[in-house]
Design a protein around this motif. Sequence first.
Motif, PDB file in Angstrom:
ATOM      1  N   ASP A 277      -1.521  15.236  -6.018  1.00 38.04           N
ATOM      2  CA  ASP A 277      -2.811  15.864  -5.749  1.00 38.04           C
ATOM      3  C   ASP A 277      -2.748  16.487  -4.360  1.00 38.04           C
ATOM      4  OD1 ASP A 277      -5.423  16.581  -6.309  1.00 38.04           O
ATOM      5  OD2 ASP A 277      -6.289  14.683  -5.653  1.00 38.04           O
TER       6      ASP A 277
ATOM      7  N   TRP B 209      -1.309  10.606  -5.554  1.00 39.55           N
ATOM      8  CA  TRP B 209      -1.010  10.845  -6.971  1.00 39.55           C
ATOM      9  C   TRP B 209      -2.238  10.574  -7.818  1.00 39.55           C
ATOM     10  CZ3 TRP B 209       2.990   6.814  -5.537  1.00 39.55           C
ATOM     11  CH2 TRP B 209       4.188   7.395  -5.096  1.00 39.55           C
TER      12      TRP B 209
ATOM     13  N   ASP C 200      -3.834   8.866 -10.871  1.00 41.82           N
ATOM     14  CA  ASP C 200      -3.467   7.547 -11.379  1.00 41.82           C
ATOM     15  C   ASP C 200      -2.854   7.600 -12.776  1.00 41.82           C
ATOM     16  OD1 ASP C 200      -3.766   4.528 -11.591  1.00 41.82           O
ATOM     17  OD2 ASP C 200      -5.087   5.185 -13.192  1.00 41.82           O
TER      18      ASP C 200
ATOM     19  N   LYS D 217      -7.837   8.453  -8.130  1.00 41.28           N
ATOM     20  CA  LYS D 217      -6.765   7.932  -7.280  1.00 41.28           C
ATOM     21  C   LYS D 217      -7.147   6.514  -6.842  1.00 41.28           C
ATOM     22  CE  LYS D 217      -6.902  11.501  -4.396  1.00 41.28           C
ATOM     23  NZ  LYS D 217      -6.568  12.554  -3.416  1.00 41.28           N
TER      24      LYS D 217
ATOM     25  N   ALA E   5      -1.405   2.977  -6.589  1.00 40.44           N
ATOM     26  CA  ALA E   5      -0.571   3.791  -5.696  1.00 40.44           C
ATOM     27  C   ALA E   5       0.332   2.901  -4.851  1.00 40.44           C
ATOM     28  CB  ALA E   5      -1.438   4.665  -4.805  1.00 40.44           C
TER      29      ALA E   5
ATOM     30  N   TRP F 240      -0.060   9.021   1.607  1.00 42.28           N
ATOM     31  CA  TRP F 240      -1.426   8.786   1.139  1.00 42.28           C
ATOM     32  C   TRP F 240      -1.898   7.388   1.515  1.00 42.28           C
ATOM     33  CZ3 TRP F 240      -4.179   6.035  -2.828  1.00 42.28           C
ATOM     34  CH2 TRP F 240      -5.494   6.503  -3.001  1.00 42.28           C
TER      35      TRP F 240
END
Length: 599
Positions: A134, A188, A190, A196, A201, A232
Amino acid sequence: MLCLAAALLATCAAACDSPTPSPTGFVRVDQVGYRTDEAKQAFLMGSPGDASFRVVDESGRTVLDGVAGPSTGSWNTGFPVVRALDLSALRTPGSYRVLATGAEPSPVFRVGSGAELFGPQVAANVHFFQAQRDGADVVASIVDRRPAHLNDAAATVYEVPRYDESGDELLDERLTPTGGPVDVSGGWFDAGDFLKFTHTAAYSTALLLLAQRDAPAGGPELAAETRHGLAWLDKVWDDSTGTLHAQVGIGAGNEDVRTDHDAWRLPEADEAPGADPALTRRPVFRAADPGQPISPNLAGKVAAAFALAAQTTTGEAALRALDKAAKVYDLADREPDALVTAYPHAFYPEASWQDDLEFAAAELALAGRALGDPRTDGWARDAGHWAADHLASDALGTLGVGDVSALAHADLVKLFDTGTAAAETTRDLLTDDLARQLDDGGARAVGDPFRAGTDYLEFDAVPHAFGLATTALLHQRATGEDTYAAFGTQQRNWALGANPWGSSFVIGAGSVYPRCPEHQVANLTGQQLTGAAVNGPNRADLFTEPNRFPTMRPCASADFTRFDGHGARFVDDVGAWQSVEPADDFTATALLAFALTSR
């Protein structure tokens, strides 16, 4: 492969001058293949009666023949007998098929080294994570991705939403803003949607880092993907205030709160002109208030990921990663009333947490030992304490996003290698629990005709199979014994085609695999989501109402109905999220299994 197909046609032309009955049986094999040095098993689904088989190579030459073993059980009324075929004597690298009495020829499979067979599977799994990216840093060549959700860089934090006990109904009339803006861009998705979660993650990042640390497969692309996951986690963890954010977006709402699951679209559409404001500005939810104790399962997974980053980097970067890991670990709630995974909790139900703290402490100790940190002995003692607490709990499972004890045990044994009686006792307790997890799977496998150690009637059948395969490899590495090697191989075989449906449950792996995953980007772009692991079979009564949206492109693959049995179904249809929705945690578990097998 074309040579093998031509040889089979020639064989048929020579032997089929007179009419013969249509095949009624099917041979199920691991469609990716078998390592030269491992036990090799296939299955024949058919009717009562003796059955011989032979294995042919690319030229159609018979290289192995034998007789099917005794029945391993009945699958359904159409296939009252299943028999195992022992292919272990096949050790010459190459491509093969199995031909069995009364059965269709098997799919082509290969025999080769672990690196040749499973290194490419690791690379394919990495491509799935690239598809899940993302934010601005997407990989355009993977399923035609475009930058998305750039507004997550200035997102509003909301009070934690309240749900009914089932998690189906949001009890709050509306969401209440409480802070921000915060930068939670990137990361990312999910699963097949665009939510997310820190929970999945962190788990996925940790497993990718373990693969990077312990196996040669993956190379620069795997390393780049671990950096993407860590970047992230760096954003959802606010070091200055001691705040961990648990989720971006919301998937379960009510009439007044629109959610990610209410629309089927490409992710970049969320910020296009005229987009729904509820999707344009996505809510963020914390795991706990700033500086307050964090649910230990979340804190443990995040701390473990940062500590693994400290083990796979050097210099100042390693020291910074270790410092973040220690801070998150120190904020873990040691006496939790309830666990936070996602909102609602029903999206990712989890009962255990001591295993997560064991995982974090073990990785902290390994990183600390490498970096000369004076806290190392304390972390090692902590890891032993949390291991003992986990083993005494009533939440003992097998490897998956809800139980990471196998990973924790396998690394903790490295800290008890002094040869003292106490160290040996601790090592024995840890390796005994790895064996317990495999024995639990083995007890289930005894009652299954295809020797699956996973439960067909529960969610996450496929990742649990890969989890058992991984645990067998971890046990062998920790003990030097191959007691569970054949069982672990069987679990990988099952997930890659040696199952009743004859389908690999990893997209692109083998010749028969899901063609219609419930994944918005893959569906709307019409491109293959290579490397994605899906849930696989599930309880038959869950498939009464497929998921449908007006914008969804219809897609249904082969009909597997005749192979359903034992109360389980597998449906390859874009609306069958119960079977064919891929997920990060599924694929990360498969990736680690493939990486360790490739060694």
